[in-house]
Design an enzyme around this catalytic site. Structure first.
Site, PDB file in Angstrom:
ATOM      1  N   TRP A 165       0.862  -1.186   0.000  1.00  0.00           N
ATOM      2  CA  TRP A 165       0.000   0.000   0.000  1.00  0.00           C
ATOM      3  C   TRP A 165       0.898   1.235   0.000  1.00  0.00           C
ATOM      4  O   TRP A 165       1.874   1.319   0.747  1.00  0.00           O
ATOM      5  CB  TRP A 165      -0.883  -0.012   1.255  1.00  0.00           C
ATOM      6  CG  TRP A 165      -1.751   1.193   1.419  1.00  0.00           C
ATOM      7  CD1 TRP A 165      -2.622   1.711   0.505  1.00  0.00           C
ATOM      8  CD2 TRP A 165      -1.836   2.019   2.582  1.00  0.00           C
ATOM      9  NE1 TRP A 165      -3.247   2.806   1.035  1.00  0.00           N
ATOM     10  CE2 TRP A 165      -2.793   3.022   2.313  1.00  0.00           C
ATOM     11  CE3 TRP A 165      -1.218   2.009   3.832  1.00  0.00           C
ATOM     12  CZ2 TRP A 165      -3.131   4.005   3.221  1.00  0.00           C
ATOM     13  CZ3 TRP A 165      -1.556   2.980   4.746  1.00  0.00           C
ATOM     14  CH2 TRP A 165      -2.508   3.958   4.446  1.00  0.00           C
ATOM     15  N   ASP A 246      -1.087  -5.314   9.077  1.00  0.00           N
ATOM     16  CA  ASP A 246      -1.976  -4.262   8.604  1.00  0.00           C
ATOM     17  C   ASP A 246      -3.263  -4.971   8.154  1.00  0.00           C
ATOM     18  O   ASP A 246      -3.251  -5.710   7.158  1.00  0.00           O
ATOM     19  CB  ASP A 246      -1.312  -3.523   7.432  1.00  0.00           C
ATOM     20  CG  ASP A 246      -2.169  -2.368   6.933  1.00  0.00           C
ATOM     21  OD1 ASP A 246      -3.295  -2.212   7.427  1.00  0.00           O
ATOM     22  OD2 ASP A 246      -1.697  -1.629   6.045  1.00  0.00           O
ATOM     23  N   LYS A 282     -13.168   0.022   4.899  1.00  0.00           N
ATOM     24  CA  LYS A 282     -13.669  -0.750   3.763  1.00  0.00           C
ATOM     25  C   LYS A 282     -14.755  -1.744   4.172  1.00  0.00           C
ATOM     26  O   LYS A 282     -15.773  -1.842   3.507  1.00  0.00           O
ATOM     27  CB  LYS A 282     -12.522  -1.488   3.063  1.00  0.00           C
ATOM     28  CG  LYS A 282     -11.312  -0.620   2.742  1.00  0.00           C
ATOM     29  CD  LYS A 282     -11.634   0.488   1.750  1.00  0.00           C
ATOM     30  CE  LYS A 282     -10.569   1.549   1.745  1.00  0.00           C
ATOM     31  NZ  LYS A 282      -9.496   1.396   0.835  1.00  0.00           N
TER      32      LYS A 282
HETATM   33  C1  LIG Z   1      -3.263  -2.021   3.139  1.00  0.00           C
HETATM   34  C2  LIG Z   1      -3.919  -0.793   3.648  1.00  0.00           C
HETATM   35  N1  LIG Z   1      -3.613  -0.359   4.865  1.00  0.00           N
HETATM   36  C3  LIG Z   1      -4.180   0.729   5.399  1.00  0.00           C
HETATM   37  C4  LIG Z   1      -5.088   1.457   4.682  1.00  0.00           C
HETATM   38  C5  LIG Z   1      -5.635   2.669   5.379  1.00  0.00           C
HETATM   39  O1  LIG Z   1      -6.882   3.079   5.111  1.00  0.00           O
HETATM   40  P1  LIG Z   1      -7.679   3.911   6.191  1.00  0.00           P
HETATM   41  O2  LIG Z   1      -6.752   4.892   6.792  1.00  0.00           O
HETATM   42  O3  LIG Z   1      -8.781   4.523   5.434  1.00  0.00           O
HETATM   43  O4  LIG Z   1      -8.156   2.911   7.189  1.00  0.00           O
HETATM   44  C6  LIG Z   1      -5.425   1.069   3.377  1.00  0.00           C
HETATM   45  C7  LIG Z   1      -6.367   1.835   2.559  1.00  0.00           C
HETATM   46  O5  LIG Z   1      -6.522   1.696   1.395  1.00  0.00           O
HETATM   47  C8  LIG Z   1      -4.833  -0.098   2.866  1.00  0.00           C
HETATM   48  O6  LIG Z   1      -5.117  -0.563   1.654  1.00  0.00           O
END
Ligand SMILES: Cc1ncc(COP(=O)(O)O)c(C=O)c1O
Length: 437
Positions: A165, A246, A282
């Protein structure tokens, strides 16, 4: 003749002298720069925003945005889960106040989120070995964890998958945590480069923080098999590394919250101390509410107590308190048997839609391709995203010829594709495989 015109506004770091000639007279202008921020250079463009802007400007009716980062309906519209609407209605009726929450977040939310991750009644929860702190979604949890690593493990460095990411690197950089990459993706077979991954993790200095995507790896959609996870755990144990999960898509890979937490639970059951960043962006579609958590599973309740106290301190320094609304939504849904079941059903149907799209795309690609290429990777991949083995030139071709917008690493958002558009995408992909190298 020379005259001097001086314009002064307020004190400033720089003087700018300019000579101007007109009708034989030279005028020297002394302008004083107005900003203290003249030394601030422009930040880099955000690649994804550029893709979205180009998509907005596109006039072809066939245009398709497969760079989107959130789940879309079959009509390709943003989606607010019904269960979220119900929870918000209940919250409105209750009329709760907007006072500051506790620094570590809502107590009920923290309990629920650790239970969703590890399973209700997990011994580490009962023995109070888990330090959970609410965070500004998954990114905030990773940022908080990075501050913690930077403060308490100054010699440690993080290992992140290649690719990963896009924000992992930025967040670690900002927090001053050195990082390097381990091999993760094998483009020829569109699968995990397992040997590369194991040898890079082995080669990392002992005690490194190994960033692992719990499920539905972003951007590839490719996850290790259970047997591979066991081996990854063996190497991490051997090297005294610290796993840092993560988990941004729990429930959105398989449609089942427990199955998608399997990798994390494996490590915890083997007695690892782990860090886990969790996000509800998500799986509950709460992108804008910024709701998530950082969990640190420790080997003793005492360690958990100390870690929690430091995470609270760091949260205070970073952003004081976390937003309430998202935490209350999660608490309301998971804390109510009926709503919790409704969420699970809704999530299953979201995953089913993505799986239907994958199957249709696989069928279209297999039927149309005449080169004998194998497309089963499309069905093996998990979650919202997919790598198709497209290089940058092929991505540009998709956009320029077919009006299909994807991120330049070749990531395609399956959750942003509809059944109706699969055939068009299959034609475009095959065309780009054949005509662009
Ligand atoms: C692998 C991964 N980690 C973390 C995030 C963090 O997203 P958010 O801050 O919206 O929870 C994302 C978002 O696309 C992601 O794909």
């Amino acid at each position: 003749m020379t005259s001097i015109v001086c314009s002064l506004a307020f004190p400033s770091p720089s003087l700018i002298w300019k000579n101007r000639k007109s009708s034989g007279r030279t005028t020297t202008m002394v302008a004083i720069s107005l900003s203290h921020f003249d030394g601030v250079t422009m930040g880099p463009p955000e690649p994804i925003v550029e893709v979205f802007e180009a998509f907005r400007a596109e006039t072809d009716p066939l245009k398709l945005n497969l760079a989107v980062r959130s789940y879309r309906t079959e009509e390709l519209e943003p989606y607010v889960l019904d269960v979220v609407k119900k929870a918000e209605k209940l919250l409105l009726e209750k009329g709760e106040n907007k006072e500051y929450p506790p620094v570590e977040g809502l107590t009920a939310f923290n309990k629920i989120t650790a239970e969703l991750l590890l399973g209700t009644d997990h011994p580490v929860i009962q023995q109070e070995k888990v330090a959970t702190v609410q965070s500004l979604s998954g990114s905030g949890a990773i940022r908080l964890a990075s501050a913690f690593i930077q403060g308490y493990f100054p010699d440690a460095h993080a290992m992140i998958p290649s690719p990963t990411w896009v924000n992992h690197k930025n967040i670690f950089d900002d927090a001053g945590v050195p990082w390097s990459e381990y091999r993760y993706y094998e483009p020829k077979t569109v699968s995990v480069d397992f040997d590369g991954m194991i040898s890079d993790i082995k080669a990392a200095p002992d005690g490194s923080f190994i960033v692992l995507h719990g499920c539905a790896h972003n951007p590839t959609g490719i996850d290790p098999t259970p047997q591979q996870w066991e081996k990854i755990a063996d190497v991490i144990q051997e090297k005294k590394h610290i796993p840092f999960f993560d988990v941004a898509y729990q429930g959105l890979a398989s449609g089942n919250l427990d199955i998608d937490a399997w990798s994390v639970r494996l490590f915890v059951s083997r007695g690892f101390e782990v860090l886990v960043a969790q996000s509800y962006s998500k799986n509950l579609g709460l992108q804008a509410e910024r709701i998530g958590a950082l969990n640190v599973v420790c080997s003793s309740p005492d360690a958990a107590k100390r870690v929690r106290s430091q995470l609270k301190r760091l949260s205070l320094n970073l952003h004081l308190y976390s937003p309430l609304h998202g935490a209350r939504i999660v608490e309301t849904i998971v804390g109510d048997h009926t709503l919790f079941n409704e969420w699970k059903e809704e999530m299953e149907s979201m995953v089913q839609r993505i799986k239907n799209v994958r199957k249709r795309l696989f069928d279209n690609l297999s039927q149309k391709d005449e080169s004998g290429k194998e497309f089963s990777f499309v069905l093996r991949q998990n979650g919202m995203f997919s790598y198709m083995g497209l290089n940058k030139a092929q991505c540009d071709y998709l956009t320029n010829k077919w009006h299909i917008y994807v991120t330049k690493d070749g990531r395609i958002t399956m959750a942003g594709l509809s059944l109706a558009k699969c055939e068009y995408l299959a034609d475009a992909i095959i065309d780009s495989y054949h005509n662009v190298s």
